[in-house]
Write a protein that holds these residues in place. Structure first.
Motif, PDB file in Angstrom:
ATOM      1  N   ILE A 195     -46.048  -3.768 -57.879  1.00 45.64           N
ATOM      2  CA  ILE A 195     -47.173  -2.494 -57.770  1.00 45.64           C
ATOM      3  C   ILE A 195     -47.287  -2.098 -56.381  1.00 45.64           C
ATOM      4  N   THR A 196     -46.955  -0.910 -56.016  1.00 43.56           N
ATOM      5  CA  THR A 196     -47.149  -0.221 -54.699  1.00 43.56           C
ATOM      6  C   THR A 196     -48.444   0.427 -54.346  1.00 43.56           C
TER       7      THR A 196
ATOM      8  N   LEU B 165     -54.185  -3.927 -61.978  1.00 41.07           N
ATOM      9  CA  LEU B 165     -53.274  -5.164 -62.085  1.00 41.07           C
ATOM     10  C   LEU B 165     -52.627  -5.330 -60.604  1.00 41.07           C
ATOM     11  N   HIS B 166     -52.519  -6.674 -60.639  1.00 38.32           N
ATOM     12  CA  HIS B 166     -51.970  -7.339 -59.396  1.00 38.32           C
ATOM     13  C   HIS B 166     -50.596  -7.796 -59.654  1.00 38.32           C
ATOM     14  N   GLU B 167     -49.728  -8.066 -58.822  1.00 32.01           N
ATOM     15  CA  GLU B 167     -48.347  -8.650 -58.937  1.00 32.01           C
ATOM     16  C   GLU B 167     -48.535 -10.081 -59.325  1.00 32.01           C
ATOM     17  N   ASP B 168     -49.510 -10.928 -59.021  1.00 24.64           N
ATOM     18  CA  ASP B 168     -49.727 -12.350 -59.172  1.00 24.64           C
ATOM     19  C   ASP B 168     -49.974 -12.733 -60.893  1.00 24.64           C
ATOM     20  N   ASN B 169     -49.868 -11.805 -61.700  1.00 25.73           N
ATOM     21  CA  ASN B 169     -50.385 -11.867 -63.207  1.00 25.73           C
ATOM     22  C   ASN B 169     -51.789 -11.920 -63.233  1.00 25.73           C
ATOM     23  N   ASN B 170     -52.638 -11.220 -62.244  1.00 24.07           N
ATOM     24  CA  ASN B 170     -54.235 -11.218 -62.280  1.00 24.07           C
ATOM     25  C   ASN B 170     -54.448  -9.706 -62.523  1.00 24.07           C
ATOM     26  N   ALA B 171     -55.549  -9.647 -63.134  1.00 27.89           N
ATOM     27  CA  ALA B 171     -56.188  -8.141 -63.031  1.00 27.89           C
ATOM     28  C   ALA B 171     -57.520  -8.110 -62.690  1.00 27.89           C
ATOM     29  N   THR B 172     -57.957  -7.214 -62.302  1.00 31.00           N
ATOM     30  CA  THR B 172     -59.387  -6.977 -61.831  1.00 31.00           C
ATOM     31  C   THR B 172     -59.991  -6.011 -62.880  1.00 31.00           C
ATOM     32  N   VAL B 173     -60.935  -6.525 -63.784  1.00 26.99           N
ATOM     33  CA  VAL B 173     -61.335  -5.555 -64.741  1.00 26.99           C
ATOM     34  C   VAL B 173     -63.100  -5.244 -64.229  1.00 26.99           C
TER      35      VAL B 173
ATOM     36  N   VAL C   5     -60.788   4.057 -64.441  1.00 27.39           N
ATOM     37  CA  VAL C   5     -59.339   4.287 -64.900  1.00 27.39           C
ATOM     38  C   VAL C   5     -58.310   4.093 -63.791  1.00 27.39           C
ATOM     39  N   TYR C   6     -57.408   3.568 -63.648  1.00 31.63           N
ATOM     40  CA  TYR C   6     -56.593   3.321 -62.480  1.00 31.63           C
ATOM     41  C   TYR C   6     -55.063   3.883 -62.519  1.00 31.63           C
ATOM     42  N   LEU C   7     -54.895   4.689 -61.725  1.00 29.24           N
ATOM     43  CA  LEU C   7     -53.422   4.968 -61.418  1.00 29.24           C
ATOM     44  C   LEU C   7     -52.612   3.958 -60.516  1.00 29.24           C
ATOM     45  N   HIS C   8     -51.403   3.414 -61.400  1.00 27.22           N
ATOM     46  CA  HIS C   8     -50.591   2.494 -60.757  1.00 27.22           C
ATOM     47  C   HIS C   8     -49.260   3.017 -60.576  1.00 27.22           C
ATOM     48  N   ASN C   9     -48.705   2.752 -59.263  1.00 30.90           N
ATOM     49  CA  ASN C   9     -47.489   3.062 -59.041  1.00 30.90           C
ATOM     50  C   ASN C   9     -46.559   1.774 -58.973  1.00 30.90           C
ATOM     51  N   TYR C  10     -45.372   1.821 -59.678  1.00 31.52           N
ATOM     52  CA  TYR C  10     -44.684   0.727 -59.656  1.00 31.52           C
ATOM     53  C   TYR C  10     -43.335   1.108 -59.458  1.00 31.52           C
ATOM     54  N   VAL C  11     -42.423  -0.084 -58.917  1.00 32.22           N
ATOM     55  CA  VAL C  11     -41.037   0.126 -58.622  1.00 32.22           C
ATOM     56  C   VAL C  11     -40.391  -1.061 -58.998  1.00 32.22           C
ATOM     57  N   LYS C  12     -39.113  -0.896 -59.351  1.00 32.34           N
ATOM     58  CA  LYS C  12     -38.385  -1.915 -59.652  1.00 32.34           C
ATOM     59  C   LYS C  12     -37.805  -2.706 -58.286  1.00 32.34           C
ATOM     60  N   LYS C  13     -37.752  -4.282 -58.314  1.00 26.63           N
ATOM     61  CA  LYS C  13     -37.534  -5.024 -57.468  1.00 26.63           C
ATOM     62  C   LYS C  13     -35.932  -4.900 -57.121  1.00 26.63           C
ATOM     63  N   PHE C  14     -35.525  -4.963 -56.208  1.00 25.65           N
ATOM     64  CA  PHE C  14     -33.796  -5.385 -56.391  1.00 25.65           C
ATOM     65  C   PHE C  14     -33.318  -6.395 -55.643  1.00 25.65           C
TER      66      PHE C  14
END
Length: 192
Positions: A55-56, A126-134, A183-192
């Motif tokens: 998540i960027t 959403l956070h990359e460590d499998n957590n979410a802030t609600v 409501v949150y806009l998330h940018n995500y990118v595939k890790k290579f």
């Protein structure tokens, strides 16, 4: 001779059965792999878990929706199902309306995930460590005259809903606005 012929037939049949079972097992494993890596739900789950995706950026965006009078079954028990209200950032907000002793409005946010990355909206950070802030949602309903409408509401897995009691039906006859904060806009990118 007949016994040997019969045994060869049995062995051949067992080999065919084994090949069919192995082929079906391969199909099941392939289906699971495709679902876990290429389907909307699979990609979203991988993004939420930080698996294969990063998540960027996360940014809060306000959502304002107008519920048209024809989507409000005040005088009937008609149900509204799957009414697309808004499409933005690879996401779609869909409305379902049911009526019992009050009107129940349910909004589902459906993500249209892209394998390589993109943007989507979600009702939590959403956070990359499998957590979410609600955060507690902020939902404001107003009629066409900007009069606030009292509702009870809830939030779920990328969904939100509220109900309107019969004593407030007169306030929504001409339609109403739904302002939904957090409501949150998330940018995500595939890790290579």
């Amino acid at each position: 001779m007949k016994l040997e012929f019969f045994l060869n037939k049995v062995i051949l049949l067992k080999k065919k059965i084994l090949l069919v079972v192995l082929f079906l097992l391969f199909i099941i494993i392939l289906y699971g792999y495709i679902c876990n890596n290429y389907s909307n739900d699979g990609i979203l789950n991988n993004v939420k878990k930080g698996k294969r995706y990063k998540i960027t950026q996360v940014q809060e965006i306000p959502i304002e929706l107008f519920i048209k009078p024809e989507w409000i079954p005040l005088n009937s028990d008609e149900e509204i199902k799957g009414k697309v209200l808004l499409e933005l950032y690879e996401s779609t907000i869909v409305l379902n309306v049911t009526k019992s002793n009050k009107l129940f409005f349910e909004f589902k946010i459906k993500q249209n995930m892209n394998y390589n990355g993109g943007q989507f909206i979600y009702s939590a950070i959403l956070h990359e460590d499998n957590n979410a802030t609600v955060t507690s949602p902020m939902l404001i309903l107003t009629n066409k005259n900007k009069k606030k409408i009292d509702v009870s509401y809830g939030i779920g897995n990328s969904n939100f809903a509220f109900d309107i009691k019969p004593e407030n039906y007169k306030d929504i006859e001409e339609g109403f606005y739904v302002d939904y904060k957090y409501v949150y806009l998330h940018n995500y990118v595939k890790k290579f």
